[in-house]
Write a protein that holds these residues in place. Sequence first.
Motif: not given
Length: 314
Positions: A186, A189, A139, A135
């Motif tokens: 992001g 979530e 991102l 992640v």
Amino acid sequence: MISLRYHVISIAAVFLALAVGVVLGSTTLSRTLLSGLSAENGDLGSQVSTLEQQRNALNARLGDAESYATATGPSVVRGALDERTVAIVTTADASPVDRDALKGLVAASGATVTAELRLTEAFTDQARADELREVVTRLLPTGVQLPTVSDPGTLAGGLLGPLLLISKTDNQPQVSDAESAAALTGLTEGGFVEAQPDLRPAQLAIVLTGGEATGDAAGDRAATVARFAAQVDRSGAGAVLAGTTEGSADGAGPVGVVRADTAATSILSTVDNVDTPAGRVVAVLALGEQLADKAGRYGIAGNAQAAAPGAPTE
């Protein structure tokens, strides 16, 4: 003439005498033993009573000291961070009471809290470390470079540091609002962070952690938070990692991990008693010291160098 009956009676008399002697001897011994135990029990009771009195006296003195620190704390920090901005990051085990008290002292110092971020339990969950790495890499905003390491704490600090702190060189945001919002969305979530909607980057950061220093994978969780805090420090003008007395014993918790790393402790200030009024004051003063490119290990643990900035070092 000595008869068989005489022998039997003689032998019986001998055994009877032995039995009587044993009974009398054991009775005397029991009385002596019981008397000794009774006296020892009385001495122990007296010692317990004395220790309880000493404990109560020490607790009273500690209560007075904490009341004094609470009352004088705002005056002590007044002007220490005048017109500065601060981001506050809390871990999943951080106390809301400690957080709110710190926010009050930051305000009393003249600074403004512009960003609040909470790291969830998933952030330090070793079973989700690979997911966090993915992640963070996905991102990454334009112009931000991640450290060339693989541990999730440092990588996450490499992403969140520029989002939370402005540039040390020009006091400007390091990431655009759109990219910052996308990265935070992001991470949210993914279940790794919880962020306030109007987050704005600050000059300084406090990473507030709690007392969790034991249990399964506690060392790995502590290392993740410690490395995250150190990388956030490198992203701006400075940061302080503040932990509790319970979670900051020598070598324990994120504070202990940082203090065992000379590279980290040379730049990142640590406070090991933020769960006390005095420790919160010290955390704010340590932030001010960071502005002068100084770092220290403060608190009451054995690996602290001093109680507060400016205090005599051990």
